[in-house]
Design a protein around this motif. Structure first.
Motif, PDB file in Angstrom:
ATOM      1  N   HIS A 161      -4.587   8.654   0.979  1.00  0.00           N
ATOM      2  CA  HIS A 161      -3.817   7.436   1.293  1.00  0.00           C
ATOM      3  C   HIS A 161      -3.156   7.612   2.651  1.00  0.00           C
ATOM      4  O   HIS A 161      -2.639   8.687   2.975  1.00  0.00           O
ATOM      5  CB  HIS A 161      -2.745   7.163   0.226  1.00  0.00           C
TER       6      HIS A 161
ATOM      7  N   HIS B 138      -0.870   4.649   4.640  1.00  0.00           N
ATOM      8  CA  HIS B 138      -0.486   3.241   4.740  1.00  0.00           C
ATOM      9  C   HIS B 138       0.797   3.105   5.550  1.00  0.00           C
ATOM     10  O   HIS B 138       1.748   3.878   5.373  1.00  0.00           O
ATOM     11  CB  HIS B 138      -0.267   2.629   3.354  1.00  0.00           C
TER      12      HIS B 138
ATOM     13  N   THR C  55       3.571   0.136   6.163  1.00  0.00           N
ATOM     14  CA  THR C  55       4.038  -1.164   5.647  1.00  0.00           C
ATOM     15  C   THR C  55       5.330  -1.547   6.358  1.00  0.00           C
ATOM     16  O   THR C  55       6.180  -0.679   6.637  1.00  0.00           O
ATOM     17  CB  THR C  55       4.285  -1.093   4.136  1.00  0.00           C
TER      18      THR C  55
ATOM     19  N   THR D  75       3.450   5.917   4.011  1.00  0.00           N
ATOM     20  CA  THR D  75       3.114   6.523   2.719  1.00  0.00           C
ATOM     21  C   THR D  75       1.748   7.192   2.855  1.00  0.00           C
ATOM     22  O   THR D  75       0.769   6.534   3.249  1.00  0.00           O
ATOM     23  CB  THR D  75       3.086   5.468   1.598  1.00  0.00           C
ATOM     24  N   THR D  76       1.700   8.493   2.539  1.00  0.00           N
ATOM     25  CA  THR D  76       0.449   9.240   2.711  1.00  0.00           C
ATOM     26  C   THR D  76       0.223  10.170   1.525  1.00  0.00           C
ATOM     27  O   THR D  76       1.143  10.471   0.747  1.00  0.00           O
ATOM     28  CB  THR D  76       0.489  10.087   3.996  1.00  0.00           C
TER      29      THR D  76
ATOM     30  N   LYS E 284     -10.014   3.274   5.091  1.00  0.00           N
ATOM     31  CA  LYS E 284      -9.821   1.828   5.112  1.00  0.00           C
ATOM     32  C   LYS E 284      -9.766   1.229   3.722  1.00  0.00           C
ATOM     33  O   LYS E 284      -9.282   0.120   3.543  1.00  0.00           O
ATOM     34  CB  LYS E 284     -10.946   1.177   5.923  1.00  0.00           C
TER      35      LYS E 284
ATOM     36  N   LYS F 143     -10.042   2.566  -0.796  1.00  0.00           N
ATOM     37  CA  LYS F 143      -9.535   3.548  -1.738  1.00  0.00           C
ATOM     38  C   LYS F 143     -10.304   4.866  -1.680  1.00  0.00           C
ATOM     39  O   LYS F 143      -9.895   5.845  -2.320  1.00  0.00           O
ATOM     40  CB  LYS F 143      -9.603   2.975  -3.157  1.00  0.00           C
TER      41      LYS F 143
END
Length: 267
Positions: free
Chosen positions: A107, A109, A111, A121-122, A240, A242
Motif C-alpha cells: 500500500h 496512499h 490522502t 499510509t503505507t 496503482k 491492490k
C-alpha cells in the motif's frame, strides 16, 4: 759601720704593681653606639639560597611525576596494542554482513482531508539476510528497529524484528512488515515526495536497521555496541491497484556502521 741586709723586703701598702699584656686591647662600652641610626642598614639573613633550593626541588618532583605518568600511559598503550594484536590473530574478527533480498510495496496512499492536510499510509514487506562470517565469535542482537526512508529523509514506513543469536558461519533470514498510518506531511515533504514518485525507475528509498549487539568469545562477552545497517539502492514502483509491486534492488549488500556513544555524541 755597715749594715747587713736581713733578706726581707718591705713594700708600700699604698702602691701596687700590675703586669699588663701588651697584646690585649681594652674594650670600652659606648652606649651611644647602640642608639638608633637611621643611616644604618638593618641586618637581614640571606634566605635566597634556601628558597631557590625549594623551587628546584619542586620542579624536579613535578618533572619526575610527569615522566612517570607518561611512562605509565605508554606502557598501558603498548600492552593494549599487544592484547588487540593477540586477539586479532586468535579470532580474526569480522563484522556481520547484511543484504536485502526483496521489498514489496503493498500500500502507498496519499490522502488529503477537508482541512487540506495530506496524510501518508503505507505497507511494505521486507526480507533481509545476515551472515556471521566468524569461526569463533557469536553475535547476540537486541530487537531491530527497521525504517524505510525516501532519498530526502522522509519516513515512509517503520517496523521491528525480535532479538536473535547468530552463531558462527550461520545465516539468519529477517522478515518484517513495515507500515505507517495517516502520517501528516508538511508542504515541503509532500512536494519532495511527489517529485520522487514521478521518476521512471521508481521511488528511490533506503532501509535502515538500528540495534545493539553483544559479541561472545568463548566465555568472554563484550558490552552492548550499537550498530546501524544502511541498505540503499532501492527503487520501488508505486502500486496503482491492490496488487503489490516488487521493488528493484541495485545494490543488495548493506553497509554496517558501529555507533559508539560517548557522553551525548554518537559516532
Amino acid at each position: 759601720m755597715a749594715t747587713k741586709p736581713n733578706g726581707t723586703t718591705t713594700t708600700n701598702p699604698t702602691t701596687t704593681t700590675t703586669t699588663t699584656n701588651p697584646t690585649v686591647k681594652k674594650q670600652t662600652y659606648n652606649p651611644k653606639s647602640q642608639m638608633y641610626n637611621p643611616n644604618r642598614i638593618p641586618y637581614r639573613p640571606n634566605r635566597g639560597r634556601n628558597h631557590r633550593g625549594r623551587g628546584c626541588n619542586c620542579r624536579r618532583y613535578f618533572c619526575r611525576c610527569c615522566c612517570w605518568t607518561i611512562l605509565v600511559i605508554f606502557v598501558i598503550l603498548v600492552l593494549a596494542a599487544i592484547a588487540i594484536a593477540i586477539f586479532y590473530f586468535l579470532y580474526r574478527p569480522q563484522l556481520p554482513s547484511f543484504s536485502i533480498s526483496s521489498l514489496k510495496i503493498s500500500h502507498f496512499h496519499l490522502t488529503t482531508s477537508s482541512d487540506d492536510a495530506t496524510r501518508l499510509t503505507t505497507k511494505f514487506n521486507v526480507t533481509l539476510s545476515t551472515k556471521n562470517k566468524n569461526k569463533k565469535l557469536v553475535y547476540t542482537y537486541d530487537p531491530i528497529a527497521l525504517t524505510a526512508k525516501s532519498s530526502n529523509q522522509i519516513e515512509l514506513a517503520n517496523g521491528n524484528f525480535p532479538k536473535f543469536t547468530s552463531t558462527p558461519n550461520n545465516v539468519t533470514i529477517i522478515h518484517s512488515t513495515l507500515s505507517i498510518v495517516s502520517q501528516v506531511l508538511d508542504v515541503d515533504s509532500l512536494t519532495s515526495l511527489k517529485s520522487d514518485m514521478k521518476t521512471k525507475s521508481g521511488l528511490p528509498m533506503k532501509i535502515l536497521l538500528d540495534t545493539k549487539v553483544v559479541v561472545q568469545m568463548d566465555k568472554l562477552k563484550s558490552n552492548k555496541v550499537g550498530i546501524r545497517i544502511t541498505c540503499d539502492g532501492i527503487n520501488g514502483q508505486i502500486p496503482k491497484g491492490k496488487n503489490p509491486t516488487l521493488a528493484s534492488i541495485t545494490s543488495p549488500k548493506c553497509k554496517v556502521d558501529l555507533r559508539i556513544k560517548i557522553l551525548r555524541w554518537t559516532f
